[in-house]
Design a protein around this motif. Sequence first.
Motif, PDB file in Angstrom:
ATOM      1  N   LEU A  53      10.275  -2.755  -4.035  1.00  0.00           N
ATOM      2  CA  LEU A  53       9.513  -1.658  -4.478  1.00  0.00           C
ATOM      3  C   LEU A  53       9.946  -0.384  -4.725  1.00  0.00           C
ATOM      4  N   GLU A  54       9.449   0.263  -5.886  1.00  0.00           N
ATOM      5  CA  GLU A  54       9.745   1.682  -6.019  1.00  0.00           C
ATOM      6  C   GLU A  54       8.576   2.366  -6.653  1.00  0.00           C
ATOM      7  N   GLU A  55       8.916   3.509  -6.461  1.00  0.00           N
ATOM      8  CA  GLU A  55       7.758   4.647  -7.088  1.00  0.00           C
ATOM      9  C   GLU A  55       8.339   5.050  -8.501  1.00  0.00           C
ATOM     10  N   ASN A  56       7.004   4.772  -9.151  1.00  0.00           N
ATOM     11  CA  ASN A  56       7.350   5.314 -10.687  1.00  0.00           C
ATOM     12  C   ASN A  56       6.616   6.568 -10.894  1.00  0.00           C
ATOM     13  N   SER A  95       0.911  -1.323  -0.031  1.00  0.00           N
ATOM     14  CA  SER A  95       0.087   0.026  -0.038  1.00  0.00           C
ATOM     15  C   SER A  95       0.795   1.097   0.210  1.00  0.00           C
ATOM     16  N   PRO A  96       0.483   2.448  -0.254  1.00  0.00           N
ATOM     17  CA  PRO A  96       1.141   3.467  -0.422  1.00  0.00           C
ATOM     18  C   PRO A  96       1.565   4.022   0.964  1.00  0.00           C
ATOM     19  N   LYS A  97       0.912   3.775   2.364  1.00  0.00           N
ATOM     20  CA  LYS A  97       1.407   3.636   3.546  1.00  0.00           C
ATOM     21  C   LYS A  97       2.705   2.781   3.987  1.00  0.00           C
ATOM     22  N   PHE A  98       2.591   1.574   3.327  1.00  0.00           N
ATOM     23  CA  PHE A  98       3.522   0.324   3.479  1.00  0.00           C
ATOM     24  C   PHE A  98       4.827   0.992   2.937  1.00  0.00           C
ATOM     25  N   ILE A 133       6.617   3.995   4.777  1.00  0.00           N
ATOM     26  CA  ILE A 133       7.429   3.550   6.031  1.00  0.00           C
ATOM     27  C   ILE A 133       8.650   2.998   5.422  1.00  0.00           C
ATOM     28  N   LEU A 134       8.589   2.010   4.315  1.00  0.00           N
ATOM     29  CA  LEU A 134       9.659   1.574   3.740  1.00  0.00           C
ATOM     30  C   LEU A 134      10.624   2.358   3.133  1.00  0.00           C
ATOM     31  N   ARG A 135      10.494   3.347   2.719  1.00  0.00           N
ATOM     32  CA  ARG A 135      11.392   4.519   1.876  1.00  0.00           C
ATOM     33  C   ARG A 135      12.131   4.986   3.148  1.00  0.00           C
ATOM     34  N   GLN A 136      11.600   5.364   4.324  1.00  0.00           N
ATOM     35  CA  GLN A 136      12.310   6.141   5.742  1.00  0.00           C
ATOM     36  C   GLN A 136      13.238   5.060   6.108  1.00  0.00           C
ATOM     37  N   LYS A 188       2.089   9.252  -9.696  1.00  0.00           N
ATOM     38  CA  LYS A 188       3.087   8.533  -8.959  1.00  0.00           C
ATOM     39  C   LYS A 188       2.249   7.177  -8.782  1.00  0.00           C
ATOM     40  N   THR A 189       3.150   6.097  -9.139  1.00  0.00           N
ATOM     41  CA  THR A 189       2.510   4.611  -8.849  1.00  0.00           C
ATOM     42  C   THR A 189       3.648   3.972  -8.322  1.00  0.00           C
ATOM     43  N   LEU A 190       3.153   2.778  -7.652  1.00  0.00           N
ATOM     44  CA  LEU A 190       4.325   1.721  -7.119  1.00  0.00           C
ATOM     45  C   LEU A 190       4.260   0.742  -8.206  1.00  0.00           C
ATOM     46  N   GLN A 191       5.680   0.470  -8.315  1.00  0.00           N
ATOM     47  CA  GLN A 191       5.844  -0.452  -9.511  1.00  0.00           C
ATOM     48  C   GLN A 191       6.872  -1.586  -8.679  1.00  0.00           C
ATOM     49  N   LEU A 192       7.191  -3.142  -9.378  1.00  0.00           N
ATOM     50  CA  LEU A 192       8.059  -3.807  -8.941  1.00  0.00           C
ATOM     51  C   LEU A 192       9.285  -3.911  -9.768  1.00  0.00           C
ATOM     52  N   SER A 193      10.289  -3.528  -8.962  1.00  0.00           N
ATOM     53  CA  SER A 193      11.878  -3.804  -9.867  1.00  0.00           C
ATOM     54  C   SER A 193      12.059  -5.036  -9.723  1.00  0.00           C
TER      55      SER A 193
END
Length: 570
Positions: A549-552, A470-473, A476-479, A558-563
């Motif tokens: 996980l990364e942000e495109n 999720s965006p919240k997940f 927090i991951l990015r932090q 902005k969307t989440l995508q799988l690298s």
Amino acid sequence: MIDKRWIHHPEFTPDEQRIVEELAESLKVTPALASLLVRRGILNFEQSRNFFRPDLSQIHDPFLMKDMDLAVERLTKAISNGEKILIYGDYDVDGTTSVALFYGFLKKIYANLDYYIPDRYEEGYGVSWQSIDWAEQNGFSLIVTLDCGIKSLDKVELAATKGIDFIICDHHRPGNILPAAAAVLDPKREDCPYPYKELTGCGVGFKLLQAFCIQHDIDLESLYQYLDLLVVSIASDIVPITGENRILAYYGLKRLNDSPRTGIKALIQVAGITGTLDITNVVFGLGPRINAAGRIKHAKEAVALLLSEIDEEAQEFAMEINKHNSERRNFDTSITEQALFMIESDSWSATAKSTVLFKEDWHKGVIGIVASRCIEKYHRPTIILTQSHGKAAGSARSVPGFDVYEAIEECADLLEQYGGHTFAAGLTMPLQNLEAFKSRFNEIVSSRILPDQLVPMINIDMLLHLEEISPKFYNILRQMGPFGPGNMTPMFESTYVTLAGKPSLMKEKHIKFDVKQGSSQVYTAVGFGMAHFYPDISMGRPFSICYCLEENNFRDKKTLQLSLKDIKLH
């Protein structure tokens, strides 16, 4: 294409599982996020707060480092007496950023100093004989080395006879005897009690200046302005981004993004880097360009760029260095092709547990890069050598878990010079010793390397269902960054996923497709260099993926995508 091993963490013990649950509750995060923290040694609320909110007040007292008091005393004496001080650094990114940081800071409070970077081809690695002569002729009485010097016993001895003292700031592994310098700062000294051992050469220089500021009541904020240089060294030298390095990298990236110095700003522009800079941008965007100056021409150009305070001048330096980087890439590509052909066309090389290649006309400036490229295809310790001043000189690179420095050290009687650390080293030998070295090095590697170390591995943090994203997940991951060795970007595995549309190829090398797991949301997955999976996944059967996980960000959306890092078919 070598199959990769997917390495999973052992299951949590009941005690560890209890810690995960308590942490999830106290931080109000999902069990998946709490599990990632526990895997990184974050076990309670207090440790979590320090991890998510790094603070410069948490960095260590520099005077805990052996000889720090002597180094500050000698530097203070030189300034008080008006001595000429020479700031000496290696020609790679760590060395050039070290010099720019140390010289740039000291120049603001003391004018009688200069800097010196050895020529990669004429002088070689470390403190050179030529530099001692130059320092004597120009009236220097103190040399501060950065990112080198720990093995320069003979050079330090000669300098002493000419009335020149040394303060050595290094982070490479010392030999059995230390140079007879005024001070030797190296956290890897066996007798050094400094609590963090993984500083870069630039980091050790920073600690000396931190101690100097404390001793002389200089506001540390004036030193922290140079953290953008320090993070470039931390990222480019591939040191662990843990402990003190993580705090310094965190604030260095902040400065790099908010107010980079003139030279770095120009370099970011010519590199075409947009958006927020992270460790990866620095490693692949800035580092190679700074390195290219020393590989193709002279590393003094890189220092001049990093010290530049005039936009037009910085732009010129940056353009020139960018041109060197293009040249470097051309050398890199052609020499890699030759090296891979040499391995493939020689039956012994194709089956050996190590790679040692020599060609007299290879460009010395890119052989370390070529060694890394060879490891991408043949996953084993690799040494690439070329002829320099009538000797065989080269660079070694290793694979995770194998200490290439130790293996080289056991061939010391065949070498004239060597230095480095676990995963990277440099060495020089007489040409006539090449075959003996190649044979012995392979024997040592063969007797020690484990079969698993010859297969590339992917460390997977956890199994993750696509429904848990999720965006919240992600926020927090990015932090949990900055990410790098010791604190890698979390790697996830999702099993039995299925296509949600037809996959596509990009430039015949890369693959892109939409994927879902059960009733989860559909996510776009991108796999660079993974076009070979296209036929198999197109058949429509379920498969497993491992990914970050990364942000495109496309057209401000902005969307989440799988690298993707790998695919396993069922």
